[in-house]
Structure formats: structure tokens, C-alpha cells
Design a protein around this motif. Structure first.
Motif, mmCIF file in Angstrom:
data_model
loop_
_atom_site.group_PDB
_atom_site.id
_atom_site.type_symbol
_atom_site.label_atom_id
_atom_site.label_comp_id
_atom_site.label_asym_id
_atom_site.label_seq_id
_atom_site.Cartn_x
_atom_site.Cartn_y
_atom_site.Cartn_z
ATOM 1 N N GLN A 150 0.773 -1.249 -0.022
ATOM 2 C CA GLN A 150 0.098 0.033 0.103
ATOM 3 C C GLN A 150 1.011 1.296 0.095
ATOM 4 O O GLN A 150 0.644 2.352 -0.693
ATOM 5 C CB GLN A 150 -0.894 0.143 1.153
ATOM 6 C CG GLN A 150 -2.039 1.130 1.414
ATOM 7 C CD GLN A 150 -2.751 1.290 0.008
ATOM 8 O OE1 GLN A 150 -3.242 0.367 -0.455
ATOM 9 N NE2 GLN A 150 -3.033 2.301 -0.517
ATOM 10 N N ILE A 151 1.834 1.158 0.924
ATOM 11 C CA ILE A 151 2.839 2.261 0.910
ATOM 12 C C ILE A 151 3.568 2.748 -0.485
ATOM 13 O O ILE A 151 3.793 3.715 -0.809
ATOM 14 C CB ILE A 151 3.886 2.194 2.100
ATOM 15 C CG1 ILE A 151 4.520 3.874 2.307
ATOM 16 C CG2 ILE A 151 5.096 1.208 1.993
ATOM 17 C CD1 ILE A 151 3.759 4.262 3.676
ATOM 18 N N PHE A 152 3.692 1.410 -1.169
ATOM 19 C CA PHE A 152 4.418 1.806 -2.438
ATOM 20 C C PHE A 152 3.584 2.467 -3.318
ATOM 21 O O PHE A 152 3.695 3.560 -4.085
ATOM 22 C CB PHE A 152 4.983 0.580 -3.129
ATOM 23 C CG PHE A 152 5.903 -0.142 -2.755
ATOM 24 C CD1 PHE A 152 7.098 0.112 -3.039
ATOM 25 C CD2 PHE A 152 5.955 -1.334 -1.985
ATOM 26 C CE1 PHE A 152 8.420 -0.099 -2.777
ATOM 27 C CE2 PHE A 152 7.235 -2.002 -1.517
ATOM 28 C CZ PHE A 152 8.246 -1.318 -1.791
ATOM 29 N N ARG A 153 2.124 1.901 -3.344
ATOM 30 C CA ARG A 153 1.090 2.702 -4.113
ATOM 31 C C ARG A 153 0.727 4.080 -3.628
ATOM 32 O O ARG A 153 0.650 5.029 -4.515
ATOM 33 C CB ARG A 153 -0.170 1.856 -3.804
ATOM 34 C CG ARG A 153 -0.468 0.846 -4.870
ATOM 35 C CD ARG A 153 -1.883 0.588 -5.073
ATOM 36 N NE ARG A 153 -2.276 -0.329 -3.623
ATOM 37 C CZ ARG A 153 -2.165 -1.637 -3.400
ATOM 38 N NH1 ARG A 153 -1.510 -2.354 -4.233
ATOM 39 N NH2 ARG A 153 -2.439 -2.164 -2.353
ATOM 40 N N ASP A 154 1.012 4.650 -2.344
ATOM 41 C CA ASP A 154 0.648 5.758 -1.784
ATOM 42 C C ASP A 154 1.857 6.614 -2.541
ATOM 43 O O ASP A 154 1.695 7.706 -2.785
ATOM 44 C CB ASP A 154 0.696 5.646 -0.344
ATOM 45 C CG ASP A 154 -0.565 5.261 0.226
ATOM 46 O OD1 ASP A 154 -1.611 5.264 -0.418
ATOM 47 O OD2 ASP A 154 -0.672 4.676 1.204
ATOM 48 N N LEU A 155 3.195 6.262 -2.388
ATOM 49 C CA LEU A 155 4.094 6.894 -2.916
ATOM 50 C C LEU A 155 3.977 7.247 -4.408
ATOM 51 O O LEU A 155 4.521 8.381 -4.883
ATOM 52 C CB LEU A 155 5.352 6.201 -2.601
ATOM 53 C CG LEU A 155 6.268 6.336 -1.309
ATOM 54 C CD1 LEU A 155 7.340 5.291 -0.740
ATOM 55 C CD2 LEU A 155 6.787 7.725 -1.090
ATOM 56 N N LEU A 156 3.786 6.219 -5.064
ATOM 57 C CA LEU A 156 3.484 6.550 -6.479
ATOM 58 C C LEU A 156 2.597 7.383 -6.912
ATOM 59 O O LEU A 156 2.538 8.093 -8.039
ATOM 60 C CB LEU A 156 3.273 5.017 -7.297
ATOM 61 C CG LEU A 156 4.338 4.058 -7.418
ATOM 62 C CD1 LEU A 156 3.847 3.055 -8.099
ATOM 63 C CD2 LEU A 156 5.335 4.829 -8.484
ATOM 64 N N ALA A 157 1.407 7.532 -6.171
ATOM 65 C CA ALA A 157 0.214 8.513 -6.299
ATOM 66 C C ALA A 157 0.598 9.734 -6.141
ATOM 67 O O ALA A 157 -0.544 10.659 -6.476
ATOM 68 C CB ALA A 157 -0.747 7.909 -5.565
ATOM 69 N N LEU A 158 1.945 10.039 -5.325
ATOM 70 C CA LEU A 158 2.045 11.670 -4.928
ATOM 71 C C LEU A 158 2.351 12.276 -6.365
ATOM 72 O O LEU A 158 2.939 11.834 -7.220
ATOM 73 C CB LEU A 158 3.365 11.388 -4.159
ATOM 74 C CG LEU A 158 3.103 10.974 -2.758
ATOM 75 C CD1 LEU A 158 4.577 10.893 -2.133
ATOM 76 C CD2 LEU A 158 2.338 11.990 -2.029
#
Lengths: 239, 198
Positions: A231-239
Motif C-alpha cells: 500500500q505504501i508503494f502505491r501511496d508513494l507512486l500516487a504522489l
């Protein structure tokens, strides 16, 4: 199992620590000799505990513990060193590795080779840049250690050698199976399968297909329960 | 099961305090009822009052009774610097250094990918809105030097990388007055990795 009650200076990594009681920590560790072992670090969360600067994940440690049953008691923790602290993307990848081990590795099941591989992988993670080859090769090693070694040389249905020019789907139980059409599971080129077999991720297409393939295989082993660290990878990508 | 009496209820409630187990809870309850009824009254009222009046500061996310906390409302603070800390306790420590005169943002937690604590669970979206005022020129990340604190720092730096902001991280190393012989190995190793030019 008398000989198991006390252990001295065993090579180990901490996978995760959970607050336990008022000032203690419940540690999930990955040891070279015994695999995953849970232990309580008494008083580790108290303000002046000497354990505070030592009980860090991603650091090689020498742990001594005692006790029987599921939950041991930590007696001593020594810093081994030689592994720089992870930061940036390398740290995020580290969390992913630890979650894989926490979720897939059964307790008290020794995996010497995997321990070596884990340590090596930590050293290959880079703070800025491409850690994907290191992750893919660890994922494959993990599946192999768990008894699900990937077949990457022969077609699981026909038994023919993998043709680099053909397209395959990967059946978790049977291995690669040649297909001609698109489908719900990821498609992998024969070339990518052969590259993976050699741990060669120089080709961007191999990298991309290997990522998708390993994701489905790991999800399958996790019974499709999502990994929190993704999830944190996804959140980082969504920045 | 019979419903708990008021006394049992009190003992059970006291156990939510840090460091208070069943024995201590019982002792505290008996003490309050037997010897210090006024103290108990005061405790009950101040607890109730605090719960009613204390809320989050609109700017720094820390506890306050007003819309803005005293620190954020002070004209003497440098509004071009914003120091990001994990907890109000960390803010207090930073204040005691007397080295910093800017403003704060309190996350009230840190990212912990393995516990499922992501950017939404701590105040990172609130912080992004806080930075929209354009006054802040430097963000100083003072999260803990744990893996979780470092993950939080990394996330913040990624979140702010395209903004016209200076993003800095507090330094770490050998403590002031520290003698190398007595410093823990991990700290010394990292101090070596992060050595600076003289």
C-alpha cells in the motif's frame, strides 16, 4: 528439547517489533539456525534501555535467548554491523521483504540459505534507483525455500523447452504453459522466463513481466490476502 | 453475567492508564474513595473538562483549547520554517533546546508499513494542506531515527519534492560530550557513514 532452551549469540535479523505490556517489545525475528523465532525483549521500550539502539530491523544482530514454547525471552542483543541503515526506497523495499517473511515463513523452520539470501538482498537494495532485480531474485529464492521452486525451463503441459519467442501463462502448480491469446493471468514471454532462470533482469520487458508474474504467484501463496507494505508503494507512486 | 458494580467499573476504567495493572488500579480506586474524595472529584472534573475543551490546533495539529495554539499564534515565531515531529512530546523536547524559533507540525504518529499505518492514518494530508499558505520556505523533518521515522521522512521528502521548498532532516551522530569509547556501535557506525567535510 533441553538443548533448545538457551541459545547464545545466534545470527538474526528483527523482522518487526510490536509493543508488548508497558515497556516491552514482542520481536519477530529471523534467525539463521532456527528460522523465525518470536521473543519478548523485556523493558526494551523503557527510556534508558540499552536495547533501544540495537533492536533495529534490517541490521544483522547476535541474539541470545532462553525459554521454551512459542515465545522466548531475549537475554542479550549485540550489534554485528557491516550493514548500513536502510533509507529512502531501499527502506520501503526492506519492509516488503520483512512482510513476505512474516507472512510466508512458518515459525521455527530453519532456512539457512534463505537467511544468507535475505542478508545479500538487503545489501543490494539501493536508496534511489532500481531495486527490482534484487526483489525479484529474493522472491524466487523464497518460493523455492518454501517448496514452490519455479519451473522456468520447460513448458508444464507439453514438456518442451521454453522458446524465447513464444508467450506463456504461468500456472502456480504446473509452471509455464504456452498460450496464444491474452487472458486474465499475466502473460510472460519465453525470453523473460529464461532471463528469470538466470536471474538476469537487464531487459526492461523481463523486469516488467517478472514483476507481474511474481506478484500473482506471491498473492496465490498468500491466499490473496493483501500485503500491507504494498500500500505504501502505491501511496508513494500516487504522489 | 452480572453487571459490574460502580467500584468494579472504576477499577476497570483506571486500567487504561499507562503502567496501571489490576493491582495498582484496585489500590488507586480504594485510595481515592477512602482517603481523597475531593481529589477524586477534581480528577473527574478535570478529565471531563479536558475532554470537552481540548482539540487539535488548526495549524500544527497539536493539542490546544483555542482555534490556534499559543505557539502557532505567536508573532515572534519564524513562519518560514516548519519542523515536523511525531508527537507533542517531541515538540516539547525541541522547544527545550531553544535552538529553534520556527513553527511546528505534529503528525501524531509515524508511518508503519507493517502495521498498516499509512499517510492517511497520520496527519500527512493535513500537513500538505497546512503548507499551502506559501509562507513556509523550509520543512525540517525531525521524526525519530527508527525505521518507521525514516520511512516517514522519506515519504515527506517525496511528497514535497516538486514544491519550491527546502526539505531538511535533523542530523544524527555522536551525542554532545560523547566519548567514542562509550557510544553504541550502531550510532558510531552511522556517524561514520554520515561524516561531513571539515
Amino acid at each position: 528439547m533441553v538443548e533448545r532452551t538457551r541459545q547464545e549469540s545466534r545470527e538474526a535479523f528483527i523482522l518487526h517489533g510490536y509493543p508488548y505490556r508497558e515497556t516491552s517489545l514482542l520481536l519477530e525475528t529471523f534467525t539463521r539456525t532456527f528460522g523465525r523465532v518470536s521473543m519478548v525483549a523485556r523493558g526494551a521500550r523503557s527510556p534508558r534501555s540499552p536495547l533501544r539502539g540495537v533492536l533495529l530491523a534490517f541490521q544483522p544482530l547476535a541474539l541470545s535467548w532462553f525459554g521454551k514454547g512459542e515465545l522466548r525471552t531475549l537475554a542479550r542483543a549485540e550489534w554485528v554491523g557491516g550493514q548500513p541503515l536502510l533509507h529512502g526506497e531501499a527502506l520501503m523495499c526492506g519492509f516488503y521483504l520483512n512482510e513476505l517473511l512474516l507472512r510466508l515463513l512458518p515459525r521455527e523452520d530453519p532456512h539457512d540459505a534463505l537467511f544468507t539470501r535475505y542478508w545479500e538482498t538487503l545489501r543490494r537494495l539501493v536508496p534511489h534507483g532500481n531495486s527490482a532485480p534484487a526483489l525479484r531474485s529474493f522472491e524466487r529464492a523464497l518460493l523455492k525455500e518454501l517448496g514452490y521452486a519455479m519451473a522456468l525451463e520447460r513448458d508444464g503441459a507439453s514438456g518442451r523447452a521454453i522458446d524465447p519467442a513464444k508467450t506463456y501463462r504461468y500456472d502456480p502448480e504446473r509452471g509455464p504453459i504456452e498460450v496464444e491469446d491474452a487472458g486474465p493471468e499475466p502473460r510472460v514471454s519465453g525470453r523473460a522466463l529464461l532471463d528469470m532462470g538466470r536471474d538476469d533482469y537487464a531487459d526492461p520487458q523481463t523486469q516488467q513481466q517478472a514483476k507481474a508474474l511474481m506478484r500473482t504467484l506471491i498473492n496465490h501463496r498468500l491466499d490473496y490476502q493483501p500485503l500491507k507494505s504494498r500500500q505504501i508503494f502505491r501511496d508513494l507512486l500516487a504522489l | 453475567m452480572k453487571s459490574p458494580t460502580a467500584l468494579e467499573e472504576l477499577i476497570e476504567a483506571l486500567r487504561c492508564l499507562p503502567g496501571v495493572g489490576p493491582k495498582s488500579a484496585q489500590r488507586i480506586a480504594y485510595h481515592l474513595l477512602q482517603y481523597d474524595k475531593t481529589g477524586a472529584e477534581r480528577l473527574a472534573q478535570s478529565l471531563h473538562g479536558a475532554l470537552q475543551s481540548i482539540r487539535r490546533c488548526a495549524k500544527c495539529n497539536s493539542f490546544t483549547e483555542l482555534e490556534l495554539c499559543a505557539l502557532c499564534g505567536s508573532p515572534r515565531r519564524d513562519s518560514s520554517q516548519l519542523c515536523v515531529v511525531e508527537t507533542p512530546g517531541d515538540l516539547l523536547m525541541m522547544e527545550q533546546t531553544l535552538a529553534y524559533h520556527g513553527l511546528y507540525f505534529v503528525l501524531m504518529g509515524r508511518l508503519s508499513p507493517l502495521d498498516g499505518i499509512g499517510p492517511r492514518e497520520i496527519g500527512l494530508d493535513v500537513m500538505q494542506r497546512r503548507l499551502a499558505d506559501g509562507e513556509v520556505k523550509e520543512v525540517i523533518v525531525a521524526t525519530n531515527f527508527t525505521n518507521e521515522g525514516e520511512a516517514t521522512a522519506h515519504y515527506i521528502s517525496e511528497m514535497l519534492k516538486d514544491r519550491d521548498l527546502r526539505v531538511t532532516r535533523i542530523a544524527r551522530g555522536v551525542p554532545v560530550g560523547g566519548e567514542l569509547e562509550y557510544v553504541d556501535t550502531g550510532t558510531l557506525a552511522q556517524a561514520f557513514v554520515e561524516r561531513r567535510l571539515l
